[in-house]
Motif scaffolding. Structure first.
Motif, PDB file in Angstrom:
ATOM      1  N   GLN A   9       0.853  -1.180   0.000  1.00  0.00           N
ATOM      2  CA  GLN A   9       0.000   0.000   0.000  1.00  0.00           C
ATOM      3  C   GLN A   9       0.892   1.234   0.000  1.00  0.00           C
ATOM      4  O   GLN A   9       1.815   1.304   0.810  1.00  0.00           O
ATOM      5  N   ASN A  10       0.609   2.191  -0.882  1.00  0.00           N
ATOM      6  CA  ASN A  10       1.412   3.412  -0.859  1.00  0.00           C
ATOM      7  C   ASN A  10       0.913   4.316   0.261  1.00  0.00           C
ATOM      8  O   ASN A  10      -0.164   4.902   0.164  1.00  0.00           O
ATOM      9  N   ILE A  11       1.707   4.455   1.314  1.00  0.00           N
ATOM     10  CA  ILE A  11       1.196   5.210   2.473  1.00  0.00           C
ATOM     11  C   ILE A  11       1.121   6.703   2.177  1.00  0.00           C
ATOM     12  O   ILE A  11       0.457   7.445   2.888  1.00  0.00           O
ATOM     13  N   LEU A  12       1.771   7.151   1.120  1.00  0.00           N
ATOM     14  CA  LEU A  12       1.713   8.587   0.816  1.00  0.00           C
ATOM     15  C   LEU A  12       0.386   8.978   0.176  1.00  0.00           C
ATOM     16  O   LEU A  12       0.061  10.150   0.073  1.00  0.00           O
ATOM     17  N   ASP A  13      -0.393   7.965  -0.287  1.00  0.00           N
ATOM     18  CA  ASP A  13      -1.703   8.237  -0.875  1.00  0.00           C
ATOM     19  C   ASP A  13      -2.829   8.190   0.152  1.00  0.00           C
ATOM     20  O   ASP A  13      -3.960   8.548  -0.163  1.00  0.00           O
ATOM     21  N   LEU A  14      -2.530   7.701   1.355  1.00  0.00           N
ATOM     22  CA  LEU A  14      -3.619   7.414   2.288  1.00  0.00           C
ATOM     23  C   LEU A  14      -4.248   8.691   2.834  1.00  0.00           C
ATOM     24  O   LEU A  14      -3.542   9.622   3.195  1.00  0.00           O
ATOM     25  N   PRO A  15      -5.587   8.725   2.903  1.00  0.00           N
ATOM     26  CA  PRO A  15      -6.242   9.855   3.572  1.00  0.00           C
ATOM     27  C   PRO A  15      -5.942   9.804   5.077  1.00  0.00           C
ATOM     28  O   PRO A  15      -5.623   8.733   5.602  1.00  0.00           O
ATOM     29  N   PRO A  16      -6.053  10.949   5.766  1.00  0.00           N
ATOM     30  CA  PRO A  16      -5.634  11.035   7.175  1.00  0.00           C
ATOM     31  C   PRO A  16      -6.200   9.940   8.070  1.00  0.00           C
ATOM     32  O   PRO A  16      -5.494   9.401   8.923  1.00  0.00           O
ATOM     33  N   LYS A  17      -7.459   9.596   7.878  1.00  0.00           N
ATOM     34  CA  LYS A  17      -8.077   8.626   8.771  1.00  0.00           C
ATOM     35  C   LYS A  17      -7.433   7.244   8.623  1.00  0.00           C
ATOM     36  O   LYS A  17      -7.118   6.582   9.608  1.00  0.00           O
ATOM     37  N   GLU A  18      -7.216   6.829   7.354  1.00  0.00           N
ATOM     38  CA  GLU A  18      -6.604   5.521   7.139  1.00  0.00           C
ATOM     39  C   GLU A  18      -5.148   5.526   7.571  1.00  0.00           C
ATOM     40  O   GLU A  18      -4.632   4.517   8.045  1.00  0.00           O
ATOM     41  N   LEU A  19      -4.492   6.673   7.405  1.00  0.00           N
ATOM     42  CA  LEU A  19      -3.103   6.771   7.841  1.00  0.00           C
ATOM     43  C   LEU A  19      -3.014   6.550   9.340  1.00  0.00           C
ATOM     44  O   LEU A  19      -2.155   5.823   9.839  1.00  0.00           O
ATOM     45  N   ARG A  20      -3.945   7.182  10.072  1.00  0.00           N
ATOM     46  CA  ARG A  20      -3.931   7.025  11.534  1.00  0.00           C
ATOM     47  C   ARG A  20      -4.120   5.569  11.917  1.00  0.00           C
ATOM     48  O   ARG A  20      -3.492   5.075  12.843  1.00  0.00           O
ATOM     49  N   ALA A  21      -4.987   4.874  11.188  1.00  0.00           N
ATOM     50  CA  ALA A  21      -5.209   3.459  11.488  1.00  0.00           C
ATOM     51  C   ALA A  21      -3.948   2.647  11.180  1.00  0.00           C
ATOM     52  O   ALA A  21      -3.573   1.753  11.931  1.00  0.00           O
ATOM     53  N   LEU A  22      -3.271   3.000  10.086  1.00  0.00           N
ATOM     54  CA  LEU A  22      -2.065   2.259   9.695  1.00  0.00           C
ATOM     55  C   LEU A  22      -0.909   2.492  10.661  1.00  0.00           C
ATOM     56  O   LEU A  22      -0.005   1.671  10.778  1.00  0.00           O
ATOM     57  N   ARG A  23      -0.934   3.616  11.365  1.00  0.00           N
ATOM     58  CA  ARG A  23       0.154   3.928  12.300  1.00  0.00           C
ATOM     59  C   ARG A  23       0.302   2.861  13.363  1.00  0.00           C
ATOM     60  O   ARG A  23       1.337   2.733  13.991  1.00  0.00           O
ATOM     61  N   ARG A  24      -0.759   2.094  13.569  1.00  0.00           N
ATOM     62  CA  ARG A  24      -0.670   1.017  14.534  1.00  0.00           C
ATOM     63  C   ARG A  24       0.388   0.015  14.132  1.00  0.00           C
ATOM     64  O   ARG A  24       0.959  -0.671  14.969  1.00  0.00           O
ATOM     65  N   ARG A  25       0.633  -0.126  12.829  1.00  0.00           N
ATOM     66  CA  ARG A  25       1.535  -1.181  12.353  1.00  0.00           C
ATOM     67  C   ARG A  25       2.972  -0.703  12.233  1.00  0.00           C
ATOM     68  O   ARG A  25       3.848  -1.483  11.904  1.00  0.00           O
ATOM     69  N   MET A  26       3.220   0.597  12.420  1.00  0.00           N
ATOM     70  CA  MET A  26       4.595   1.065  12.309  1.00  0.00           C
ATOM     71  C   MET A  26       4.895   2.074  13.412  1.00  0.00           C
ATOM     72  O   MET A  26       4.063   2.898  13.750  1.00  0.00           O
ATOM     73  N   GLN A  27       6.063   1.981  13.984  1.00  0.00           N
ATOM     74  CA  GLN A  27       6.409   2.835  15.124  1.00  0.00           C
ATOM     75  C   GLN A  27       7.818   3.371  15.003  1.00  0.00           C
ATOM     76  O   GLN A  27       8.587   2.961  14.138  1.00  0.00           O
ATOM     77  N   ILE A  28       8.147   4.296  15.884  1.00  0.00           N
ATOM     78  CA  ILE A  28       9.478   4.892  15.858  1.00  0.00           C
ATOM     79  C   ILE A  28      10.022   4.980  17.278  1.00  0.00           C
ATOM     80  O   ILE A  28       9.266   5.202  18.230  1.00  0.00           O
ATOM     81  N   ILE A  29      11.311   4.761  17.408  1.00  0.00           N
ATOM     82  CA  ILE A  29      12.012   4.969  18.680  1.00  0.00           C
ATOM     83  C   ILE A  29      13.010   6.088  18.423  1.00  0.00           C
ATOM     84  O   ILE A  29      13.787   6.025  17.466  1.00  0.00           O
ATOM     85  N   PHE A  30      12.979   7.106  19.263  1.00  0.00           N
ATOM     86  CA  PHE A  30      13.714   8.320  18.934  1.00  0.00           C
ATOM     87  C   PHE A  30      15.142   8.315  19.456  1.00  0.00           C
ATOM     88  O   PHE A  30      15.521   7.490  20.290  1.00  0.00           O
ATOM     89  N   GLN A  31      15.891   9.289  18.973  1.00  0.00           N
ATOM     90  CA  GLN A  31      17.278   9.416  19.382  1.00  0.00           C
ATOM     91  C   GLN A  31      17.403   9.949  20.806  1.00  0.00           C
ATOM     92  O   GLN A  31      18.101   9.395  21.624  1.00  0.00           O
TER      93      GLN A  31
END
Lengths: 331, 286
Positions: free
Chosen positions: A72-94
């Motif tokens: 899925q191209n995440i750059l095409d996703l509307p805000p609502k679907e993007l928020r839902a997809l954020r569950r599957r990807m995370q970040i740990i900061f510096q």
């Protein structure tokens, strides 16, 4: 590759407009991350590593290109679907100091993702889940009532890891997650990340400027210079036989724990050029010991040489000269 | 760093607030002012507007604790009645201006698209002298206590909005806000839990300043005869009326002046204490 990669970055560019012109942070970046693997992303400060990590998670909007996440191209996703997809990807900061809200207790910090995605059930169930997570990252369950400022840097980083893991993502970007820590603590956190990746079958993009850390942790490595991918291949191969003069220089800059080990060091001269006006042709030509006239004019394509991909007109020569010493000899 | 004294961390903000003696004293003083304002009729045998031509300009005595003014009215009685209006104006203006200012400031600071419009509006409001703007608004709304509070709240809104905007601009870029976005936290929740909760300190400081400034502005407006019904005493009215007797009967302005001063100092000390008590990092060290 039998399985399609989990993440595939295609032609990604990012320019930041400024009054003095565009900053070329990323230029036509292509690489992919196979499911379940750890890919290291290395380069000097200013090479665009962090921007690339942010663009993949769409925390920064890229200017061009595609980021495919599980097809899925995440750059095409509307805000609502993007928020839902954020569950599957995370970040740990510096920075473990600015990445935790100073007004929140650890429990609130960790369960925020659970609440946002309506996971974790009742308040009591969430509490138990936070307790389990804290123990999993090497802290104690009763730490959940504390505030971030009551922890050391390493402990804070563990809280940051627990926050990212709480919603059980498949993919994690670790943005220089150990570089702000003491060396002894770095090792603990690296081992923790490695264990978690295995236990949870995580896919990870590990951003670092320290090649030895990447060698320890990663299956593949992507070397970046001034917004370009210059070399990409398996960690073992790139380390033993670098095919790009920049990789050679990075490897020889890494410290060796033996004060008497005589080495030919291939130290890069000067600073990374300004991304406001990147050099013509190969962006590395201003600092490259192997530079020839052709490098000034033609942009090298990322091509397959000796089992990895490399963007250098003279990759074959670099390989022939061997690691570290080859490039240094011409200095 | 991980060694923590449990009592400090787990004490609620209120307990920490009361551990500071100066703050406790300030809260007690403010409480006395508030109680005096509420129970004014029971605390004095006189009427605030009860004239007595025989008892003009009497110095403080056992009968008239703060003396009498040029019309023979008991100054202590007028002081506690005036406190009703002055405190209501200060509290109302500080609360309303904080609400307006926080909303405008966070919108301007967090959403760059709204920033130019909101910032220009605030600049335009700041360009008017405070009193002139208040006069214009009161002329438009008509004079009453409520309209005075609304008008002064509008006048003081830019002060809060500007610090809120500046602080939001800083907090917006902090990593924990980015972490919340990466987690998929909704924007309203980010604005409240991550932005607003981390900028409360400058808001409290500004709000206590505004509380004091509003009481003084009300005094200025009353002096000009705009706003509240002049028969209603306020501390500002008492000072402006007593000015003429400053060399012969100083108590006319001394007591209302003291009331304003004590109230403002107590407010600011309480504000500082509140700011520290709400910050978990400082709370630990107290």
């Amino acid at each position: 590759m039998e399985h399609p990669p989990l993440i595939s970055v295609e032609g990604l560019s990012k320019r930041f407009p400024t009054r003095a012109g565009d900053v070329h942070a990323l230029e036509d970046v292509n690489f992919s991350i196979p499911r379940g693997s750890i890919v290291g992303l290395v380069g000097e400060s200013g090479s665009g590593k962090t921007t690339l990590g942010r663009c993949i998670l769409r925390l920064v909007e890229p200017s061009e290109g595609r980021v495919m996440f599980d097809g899925q191209n995440i750059l095409d996703l509307p805000p609502k679907e993007l928020r839902a997809l954020r569950r599957r990807m995370q970040i740990i900061f510096q920075d473990p100091f600015s990445s935790l809200n100073p007004r929140m207790r650890v429990r609130t910090i960790i369960e925020e993702g659970l609440i946002a995605h309506r996971l974790g059930g009742t308040s009591r169930e969430r509490r138990d889940r936070v307790a389990t997570l804290l123990e999993e990252v090497g802290l104690q369950a009763d730490h959940m009532t504390r505030f971030a400022h009551e922890f050391s840097g390493g402990q804070r980083q563990r809280v940051g890891i627990a926050r990212a893991l709480a919603i059980e993502p498949e993919f994690i970007v670790a943005d220089e997650s150990v570089s702000a820590l003491d060396v002894s603590v770095q090792a603990q956190i690296l081992n923790l990340l490695l264990d978690l990746c295995e236990a949870r079958n995580l896919t990870m993009l590990f951003i670092a400027h320290d090649l030895s850390v990447v060698e320890y942790l990663c299956d593949q490595v992507v070397v970046m210079y001034l917004g370009h991918v210059v070399e990409n291949g398996s960690t073992a191969l790139v380390h033993s036989q670098p095919a790009h003069p920049y990789t050679t220089a990075l490897l020889s800059a890494a410290p060796v724990p033996d004060p008497f080990a005589g080495r030919d060091r291939n130290i890069l001269k000067g600073e990374i050029p300004s991304p406001l006006s990147p050099p013509s042709g190969c962006v590395f030509h201003t600092r490259c010991p192997l530079m020839v006239e052709h490098c000034r004019q033609a942009v090298p394509e990322l091509r397959a040489v000796g089992g990895r991909r490399v963007a250098c007109h003279r990759a074959e020569d670099v390989l022939a000269m061997g690691p570290a010493t080859g490039a240094a000899a011409t200095l | 760093m991980s060694a923590v004294t449990a009592s400090a961390t787990h004490a609620g903000p209120l307990r920490v607030l009361l551990q500071n003696r100066v703050v406790t004293l300030s809260i007690v003083v403010l409480g006395i002012f508030a109680i005096a304002a509420i129970f004014a009729p029971y605390l004095t045998p006189y009427q605030p507007n009860g004239l007595s031509m025989r008892e003009r300009l009497l110095p403080p005595s056992s009968e008239h604790w703060a003396g009498t003014d040029e019309l023979g009215r008991d100054i202590f009685t007028r002081l506690i009645y005036a406190g009703r209006v002055s405190l209501a104006v200060g509290l109302g203006v500080a609360a309303l201006a904080s609400v307006f200012g926080v909303v405008l400031g966070i919108l301007a600071g967090f959403f760059s698209r709204l920033d130019p419009a909101i910032s220009r509006l605030l600049d335009a409001m700041m360009a008017f002298p405070d009193v002139l703007l208040a006069i214009a608004l009161l002329a438009a709304f008509g004079g009453s206590l409520l309209n005075l509070i609304i008008a002064l709240a509008i006048v003081f809104t830019p002060r809060i909005a500007r610090v809120v905007r500046a602080s939001s601009l800083v907090v917006r870029e902090l990593t924990y806000v980015e972490a919340a976005r990466a987690l998929g936290v909704s924007t309203p929740r980010i604005l409240f839990h991550h932005v607003f909760r981390n900028i409360t300190s400058p808001i409290i400081v500004q709000a206590t300043f505004i509380f004091a400034a509003a009481m003084l502005s009300e005094a200025g407006l009353s002096f000009l005869g705009i706003g509240i019904d002049p028969s209603m005493p306020t501390w500002g009215v008492m000072i402006s009326a007593g000015r003429q007797y400053i060399d012969t009967a100083g108590w006319l302005i001394l007591f209302p002046g003291l009331a304003i001063t004590i109230c403002v100092v107590a407010l600011q000390l309480t504000g500082d204490g509140l700011r520290d008590a709400l910050d978990p990092r400082i709370r630990k060290s107290i």
